[in-house]
Scaffold this motif. Structure first.
Motif, PDB file in Angstrom:
ATOM      1  N   SER A  11       0.936  -1.244   0.023  1.00 21.82           N
ATOM      2  CA  SER A  11       0.059  -0.220   0.037  1.00 21.82           C
ATOM      3  C   SER A  11       0.773   1.118   0.038  1.00 21.82           C
ATOM      4  N   ASP A  12       0.777   2.275  -1.009  1.00 16.75           N
ATOM      5  CA  ASP A  12       1.547   3.286  -1.027  1.00 16.75           C
ATOM      6  C   ASP A  12       0.702   4.565  -0.384  1.00 16.75           C
ATOM      7  N   ARG A  13       1.629   5.278   0.462  1.00 17.78           N
ATOM      8  CA  ARG A  13       1.217   6.291   1.307  1.00 17.78           C
ATOM      9  C   ARG A  13       2.065   7.564   0.583  1.00 17.78           C
ATOM     10  N   LYS A  14       1.599   8.764   0.170  1.00 17.61           N
ATOM     11  CA  LYS A  14       2.107   9.971  -0.390  1.00 17.61           C
ATOM     12  C   LYS A  14       2.972  10.846   0.828  1.00 17.61           C
ATOM     13  N   ALA A  15       4.167  10.795   0.597  1.00 20.13           N
ATOM     14  CA  ALA A  15       4.862  11.822   1.455  1.00 20.13           C
ATOM     15  C   ALA A  15       4.395  13.293   1.355  1.00 20.13           C
ATOM     16  N   ASP A  33      -2.709   7.046  10.431  1.00 21.35           N
ATOM     17  CA  ASP A  33      -2.715   5.813  11.217  1.00 21.35           C
ATOM     18  C   ASP A  33      -1.234   5.626  11.414  1.00 21.35           C
ATOM     19  N   THR A  34      -0.904   4.348  11.908  1.00 17.10           N
ATOM     20  CA  THR A  34       0.534   4.071  12.250  1.00 17.10           C
ATOM     21  C   THR A  34       0.593   2.562  11.530  1.00 17.10           C
ATOM     22  N   PRO A  35       1.471   2.630  10.395  1.00 11.66           N
ATOM     23  CA  PRO A  35       1.505   1.561   9.515  1.00 11.66           C
ATOM     24  C   PRO A  35       2.393   0.383  10.504  1.00 11.66           C
ATOM     25  N   GLU A  36       2.364  -0.672   9.970  1.00  7.43           N
ATOM     26  CA  GLU A  36       3.127  -1.828  10.765  1.00  7.43           C
ATOM     27  C   GLU A  36       4.628  -1.766  10.115  1.00  7.43           C
ATOM     28  N   LEU A  37       5.644  -1.732  11.209  1.00  7.57           N
ATOM     29  CA  LEU A  37       6.807  -1.695  10.835  1.00  7.57           C
ATOM     30  C   LEU A  37       7.530  -3.081  10.825  1.00  7.57           C
ATOM     31  N   GLY A  38       8.094  -3.274   9.666  1.00  7.35           N
ATOM     32  CA  GLY A  38       9.128  -4.698   9.692  1.00  7.35           C
ATOM     33  C   GLY A  38      10.674  -4.300   9.348  1.00  7.35           C
ATOM     34  N   SER A  39      11.036  -5.137   8.604  1.00  7.45           N
ATOM     35  CA  SER A  39      12.531  -4.634   7.912  1.00  7.45           C
ATOM     36  C   SER A  39      12.374  -3.766   6.914  1.00  7.45           C
ATOM     37  N   ALA A  40      12.479  -2.638   7.672  1.00 11.87           N
ATOM     38  CA  ALA A  40      12.198  -1.481   6.581  1.00 11.87           C
ATOM     39  C   ALA A  40      13.509  -1.118   5.760  1.00 11.87           C
ATOM     40  N   LEU A  60      -0.914  -7.840   3.949  1.00  8.36           N
ATOM     41  CA  LEU A  60      -1.798  -6.556   3.462  1.00  8.36           C
ATOM     42  C   LEU A  60      -1.487  -5.336   4.311  1.00  8.36           C
ATOM     43  N   GLY A  61      -0.606  -5.663   5.268  1.00  9.39           N
ATOM     44  CA  GLY A  61      -0.205  -4.457   6.169  1.00  9.39           C
ATOM     45  C   GLY A  61       1.142  -3.820   5.671  1.00  9.39           C
TER      46      GLY A  61
END
Length: 103
Positions: A11-15, A33-40, A60-61
Motif C-alpha cells: 500500500s503506497d502512502r504519499k509523502a 494511522d501508524t503502519p506496521e513496521l518490519g524490516s524497513a 496486506l499491512g
C-alpha cells in the motif's frame, strides 16, 4: 507445469513533507494511522536520493511511503526507522533531505 507467481501487495502512502530534524530525516505522510513496521528499506534513485521508504510490514499491512515514483528506484538499503501516526523517522539520515531536494 505451471510457473509459481508471487503477488506482493504494498500500500503506497504519499509523502507530504520531508525535513531534517537533528541527525534524522523526518517524513510526514498521508493518512493518520501508524503502519506496521518490519524490516524497513530505503528506496533510492541512481544518485542516492530518497525516493521512498518500504516499511517492510507483512501481508496486506505492508506500506511504502513514496516521495517519488517507483520507476525511479535504483537501489535499496536497510535503515533504522521508527513510525508513528502520519510520521516516520529515519534515524541518522538527515543527509537524505539535502540529496532528495537536489536536482
Amino acid at each position: 507445469m505451471g510457473a509459481a507467481y508471487h503477488l506482493l501487495v504494498i500500500s503506497d502512502r504519499k509523502a507530504l513533507s520531508v525535513r531534517a530534524e537533528a541527525n534524522d530525516c523526518v517524513i510526514s505522510f498521508e493518512g493518520g494511522d501508524t503502519p506496521e513496521l518490519g524490516s524497513a528499506q530505503l528506496l533510492l534513485d541512481d544518485r542516492g536520493a530518497l525516493v521512498g521508504v518500504d516499511l517492510g510490514g507483512s501481508g496486506l499491512g505492508r506500506v511504502a511511503v513514496m516521495i517519488g515514483a517507483h520507476e525511479d528506484v535504483a537501489s535499496q538499503r536497510p535503515a533504522r526507522i521508527s513510525v508513528g501516526p502520519g510520521t516516520l523517522r529515519i534515524h541518522g539520515e538527515a543527509g537524505l533531505v539535502v540529496r532528495s531536494r537536489a536536482g
